[in-house]
Design a protein around this motif. Structure first.
Motif: not given
Length: 475
Positions: A385-393, A400-418
């Motif tokens: 949870e951030g100041e303005h939103s909640i990020n689920l990864v 790797w599992k993929s999705g989109t997130t604003k984590l670390m960026m100001t706009a939605d970016n695609e990610y791959a996470a493990s």
């Protein structure tokens, strides 16, 4: 429906370069742990080798950073061709509303050409500190006579974008769409903007790897594409020739060979556009070739050295005999390239105990408020949870599992996470932002009443910075 035009494909041998030389290049890149995300080699107008290191793929755009500058330069060349500006136009004449009341002689003398060659006369790059970047630029002291002193200057490229928008009434991206991108079959380009809606120019463009290769091929073809002239040949000759010295020549470096109009001169008769952390468009006029690369590199020179050692000298004038064994070996290698997630050796015994627990975080720079991770058989879901939103990864276990997130960026970016357990009490989360050079590593150490987070980025303009946050179980 818009049809994406692809470059024609061929075998390396048919275009005069051996499959073995390309395989040696890739193998050396792998052995030296140089992190490429994509690679495309075009010879005589044909793609002869291409690869994306999974989880990166051909359909994803990638942030170009300063490779964007070469596209901005191209737009200025087209604006000159249309007779709407000249390179000798003074910068201050476009922005009387932001020009100081008594501009210095050096500021007054600065021209569009000086912006193009990074010869503005600044001793250091102007800082953009307010919402009006043009005003910030024009307030900066100009210590040297324009045109005489090279200082790498992304703000100067932004000013080119601002001038274009002032003259045309549209953004740099909108200007290039019908003149460059659409004729090349490039769709889906995006460009970051300043607070006033002016494209940043010196950075911020996102394109796919093949789009980069097409751009290089257009320059190699002196501005002609499918029989249509898109860029004046004279402009390409000027833009890709040394216009200003950027330091004493150093036989071991490709950053002191001179600078053109937002293009770097290279050793071995090549030139390039490039961007931070290894975004490349390298053009070889003598070898009739283009190399496009996206990556997450710390040492950009290292990849250029590999190109000079393995690829550039292997480009011959004649087609080579068919070598089906070598071609098959290269194809197999290119198809199997990947960046593996960390592999988990054993599941922590505390996994079930900490799953779903919410931790309130102490005050921190990122203004993160709470953290939790919920474990599943095939991975975990991190909730931040951030100041303005909640990020689920969503993080895969040994994948790797993929999705989109604003984590670390100001706009939605695609990610791959493990996820993986580093030890019984320390969880390691790896999140790759697959449209950028970046990935983050977070080590979560679970205690009896709290949590300790340590996280860092693989690459940064500041070097490796490990940030730490502590948290307590939410009441």
């Amino acid at each position: 429906m818009k049809m994406v035009q692809l470059l024609p494909r061929s075998t390396p041998e048919n275009q005069g370069i051996s499959s073995q030389s390309i395989e040696r290049f890739i193998r050396s890149i792998q052995e030296k742990e140089l992190e490429l995300h994509s690679f495309m080699l075009v010879r005589r107008g044909h793609v002869v080798a291409e690869s994306w290191w999974k989880p990166y793929d051909a359909d994803k755009p990638h942030i170009l950073f300063s490779l964007s500058k070469s596209f901005t330069s191209t737009a200025i060349g087209l604006l000159v061709q249309e007779g709407r500006i000249t390179l000798e136009d003074r910068v201050i004449d476009f922005f009387p509303e932001y020009t100081p009341e008594d501009p210095s002689p050096n500021l007054s003398a600065m021209t569009i050409r000086d912006l193009l060659i990074m010869g503005t006369g600044h001793a250091e790059e102007p800082a953009m500190q307010s919402d009006i970047w043009v005003a910030d630029f024009l307030k900066q002291a100009v210590e040297h006579e324009p045109g005489t002193h090279f200082v790498y200057n992304s703000a100067a490229t932004y000013m080119l974008s601002a001038i274009l928008q002032k003259v045309t009434g549209i953004t740099l991206l909108d200007y290039l769409q019908p003149r460059l991108f659409e004729p090349l079959g490039i769709y889906g380009a995006t460009w970051e903007s300043c607070p006033q809606g002016i494209n940043t120019g010196g950075w911020g463009l996102k394109l796919k790897t093949e789009d980069i290769a097409k751009f290089g091929q257009l320059y190699l073809q002196k501005g002609v594409w499918e029989g249509q002239r898109l860029i004046p040949e004279a402009w390409i000759e000027e833009a890709t020739s040394k216009q200003i010295s950027n330091g004493p020549a150093d036989s071991s470096s490709d950053w002191t060979e001179g600078y053109g109009y937002q293009f770097w001169m290279c050793r071995h008769g090549a030139y390039r556009g490039d961007g931070a952390f290894g975004q490349f468009c390298v053009v070889f006029p003598e070898q009739d070739a283009v190399i496009a690369i996206t990556s997450g590199l710390g040492d950009m020179q290292a990849v250029l050295n590999e190109i000079w050692e393995h690829l550039q000298p292997a480009m011959g004038s004649d087609a080579l005999p068919v070598d089906t064994g070598a071609e098959a070996s290269l194809t197999r290698m290119l198809q199997e390239l990947k960046l593996d997630p960390p592999i988990e050796e054993a599941v922590s015994p505390i996994e079930k105990d900490v799953s779903g627990i919410v931790y309130d975080l102490e005050e921190n720079e990122e203004k993160l408020r709470s953290f939790s991770v919920r474990f599943e058989e095939d991975g975990a879901v991190m909730e931040l949870e951030g100041e303005h939103s909640i990020n689920l990864v969503v993080c895969g276990r040994n994948e790797w599992k993929s999705g989109t997130t604003k984590l670390m960026m100001t706009a939605d970016n695609e990610y791959a996470a493990s996820m993986t357990w580093k030890d019984d009490r320390t969880l390691k989360l790896t999140i790759r932002l697959t449209e950028t050079p970046f990935y983050s590593t977070t080590e979560c150490s679970f205690g009896e009443e709290g949590i300790h987070l340590a996280y860092w980025m693989n690459q940064s303009f500041e070097g490796k910075v490990v940030r730490e946050i502590k948290g307590k179980v939410k009441a």
